[in-house]
Structure formats: C-alpha cells, structure tokens
Design a protein around this motif. Structure first.
Motif, PDB file in Angstrom:
ATOM      1  N   PHE A   8       0.835  -1.199   0.000  1.00 11.98           N
ATOM      2  CA  PHE A   8       0.000   0.000   0.000  1.00 11.98           C
ATOM      3  C   PHE A   8       0.872   1.253   0.000  1.00 11.98           C
ATOM      4  O   PHE A   8       1.980   1.236   0.520  1.00 11.98           O
ATOM      5  CB  PHE A   8      -0.908   0.010   1.244  1.00 11.98           C
ATOM      6  CG  PHE A   8      -1.887  -1.131   1.263  1.00 11.98           C
ATOM      7  CD1 PHE A   8      -3.068  -1.059   0.542  1.00 11.98           C
ATOM      8  CD2 PHE A   8      -1.626  -2.277   1.993  1.00 11.98           C
ATOM      9  CE1 PHE A   8      -3.973  -2.110   0.549  1.00 11.98           C
ATOM     10  CE2 PHE A   8      -2.527  -3.334   2.009  1.00 11.98           C
ATOM     11  CZ  PHE A   8      -3.709  -3.247   1.284  1.00 11.98           C
ATOM     12  N   THR A  37     -13.918  -2.793  -2.864  1.00  7.54           N
ATOM     13  CA  THR A  37     -12.510  -2.821  -2.477  1.00  7.54           C
ATOM     14  C   THR A  37     -11.985  -4.244  -2.274  1.00  7.54           C
ATOM     15  O   THR A  37     -10.777  -4.435  -2.104  1.00  7.54           O
ATOM     16  CB  THR A  37     -12.269  -2.003  -1.193  1.00  7.54           C
ATOM     17  OG1 THR A  37     -13.232  -2.418  -0.217  1.00  7.54           O
ATOM     18  CG2 THR A  37     -12.378  -0.517  -1.460  1.00  7.54           C
ATOM     19  N   LEU A  40      -9.478  -4.809   0.625  1.00  6.39           N
ATOM     20  CA  LEU A  40      -8.286  -3.963   0.743  1.00  6.39           C
ATOM     21  C   LEU A  40      -8.286  -3.077   1.994  1.00  6.39           C
ATOM     22  O   LEU A  40      -7.210  -2.727   2.486  1.00  6.39           O
ATOM     23  CB  LEU A  40      -8.122  -3.101  -0.506  1.00  6.39           C
ATOM     24  CG  LEU A  40      -7.797  -3.876  -1.789  1.00  6.39           C
ATOM     25  CD1 LEU A  40      -7.829  -2.946  -2.998  1.00  6.39           C
ATOM     26  CD2 LEU A  40      -6.449  -4.567  -1.666  1.00  6.39           C
ATOM     27  N   GLY A  43      -7.084  -5.256   4.454  1.00  5.98           N
ATOM     28  CA  GLY A  43      -5.697  -5.500   4.080  1.00  5.98           C
ATOM     29  C   GLY A  43      -4.757  -4.421   4.572  1.00  5.98           C
ATOM     30  O   GLY A  43      -3.686  -4.724   5.103  1.00  5.98           O
ATOM     31  N   ARG A 153     -10.393   2.583  -6.024  1.00  3.54           N
ATOM     32  CA  ARG A 153     -10.262   1.702  -4.862  1.00  3.54           C
ATOM     33  C   ARG A 153      -9.354   2.326  -3.800  1.00  3.54           C
ATOM     34  O   ARG A 153      -9.651   2.264  -2.599  1.00  3.54           O
ATOM     35  CB  ARG A 153      -9.773   0.325  -5.303  1.00  3.54           C
ATOM     36  CG  ARG A 153     -10.896  -0.439  -6.025  1.00  3.54           C
ATOM     37  CD  ARG A 153     -10.446  -1.608  -6.875  1.00  3.54           C
ATOM     38  NE  ARG A 153      -9.553  -2.552  -6.269  1.00  3.54           N
ATOM     39  CZ  ARG A 153      -9.848  -3.821  -5.990  1.00  3.54           C
ATOM     40  NH1 ARG A 153     -11.052  -4.290  -6.258  1.00  3.54           N
ATOM     41  NH2 ARG A 153      -8.954  -4.619  -5.475  1.00  3.54           N
TER      42      ARG A 153
END
Length: 172
Positions: A8, A37, A40, A43, A153
C-alpha cells in the motif's frame, strides 16, 4: 536480499497506523464489510504489525449472494435499490456489527470500473456506511469520477479510514 515493495502507498499506511493507535487507546475493535474494495481496507489495517488486537474481521461480499449470506442484507433490498446504494451500504455495516465482536464497522459498495457504470450510477460512485454500537449508522455517498479502477479503490480505502477515525471520536 532486496527490500520488498510495499503493498500500500505510504499515506494509507500512515492513516491506518494512526487509526489503529486511536482505536487501541480506546479499546475499540473494528470490522470491515467490503464490496468494491475486495478486502483492501482490512488488508491495509492488517498490514500494520500488531493489528490483530484491533481488527476483528473483514467480510468480502463482492456478490449479492455474499451480501445476503454473510451480512444478512435482504435480497429484496438489493433488488429494490441495487447493490450500489445507500440502503445496501447501511445494511452491510449493520450486518458486520451484528456478525462480529467489533465496536465499529465500515462498509463500502461502489462502481470501480472500468465498466459497470450507468448515468445514474457512474464509475467512481461509492456508498460508505459506518456503524458503531450504540450510535446511529451514518451514510456517505462520494463520486470520485473515473480515476481508473485502482485510483477509485485507493480513494475508497482512504475515505473509509477517515470515516473510521471520525467514528472512533466522541459522539456528536
């Protein structure tokens, strides 16, 4: 050995780290209910070492069936309003609270593109919902525009972290 490439961007890691510190200080746990998403948000939170004491669980409910089965979103609600709607986002967040041990839940459902958009629900439309035990659920609609699938996203993750941080604060 080469240093691994971060999953990320640094701004999302910083936002997630700050959010986890805030939640930890208050003894709050979080759950995510994600469609566009695809997990994510959970995540980025679990990218932070030690997040297991804060992140209770994440629901990836990409299909309408998953929304109904995992979160209890009524199929009739999806049929009436569509999966990308305020009503479904609110039901997703409420379902995540009911089906977890979390104090806070964020839900997202939207059109990340490149296809799937319409005049009424264009690419870049995302519905967010926040649920915190003992408080009224909150909805927010954002239209990011066509930033590309990854851009939409990433913008959605950033906004979800912001909403969680706001919900962690005192009642307004």
């Amino acid at each position: 050995m080469l240093e691994p490439t971060p999953v990320f961007p640094p701004d999302l890691i910083q936002a997630a780290t700050a959010l986890l510190a805030e939640l930890r200080a208050q003894g709050l746990k979080v759950a995510t209910a994600e469609s566009c998403t695809g997990g994510l948000i959970a995540g980025v939170l679990t990218e932070i070492p030690g997040s297991s004491d804060i992140v209770d669980r994440g629901f990836v409910t990409y299909s309408n069936e998953a929304k109904a089965e995992m979160l209890g979103v009524p199929a009739a609600l999806i049929a009436a309003h569509g999966a990308v709607s305020a009503e479904v986002a609110l039901a997703m967040a409420a379902g995540a609270i009911v089906r977890s041990k979390a104090d806070l839940a964020v839900a997202v459902t939207g059109v990340a593109g490149p296809g799937g958009g319409s005049a009424v629900k264009p690419v870049g439309l995302v519905h967010f919902a926040m649920s915190r035990r003992g408080r009224q659920n909150v909805h927010q609609e954002l239209r990011f525009g066509d930033l590309g699938r990854s851009g939409i996203r990433l913008a959605t993750i950033a906004q979800a972290l912001t909403l969680l941080r706001e919900a962690a604060g005192p009642a307004r």
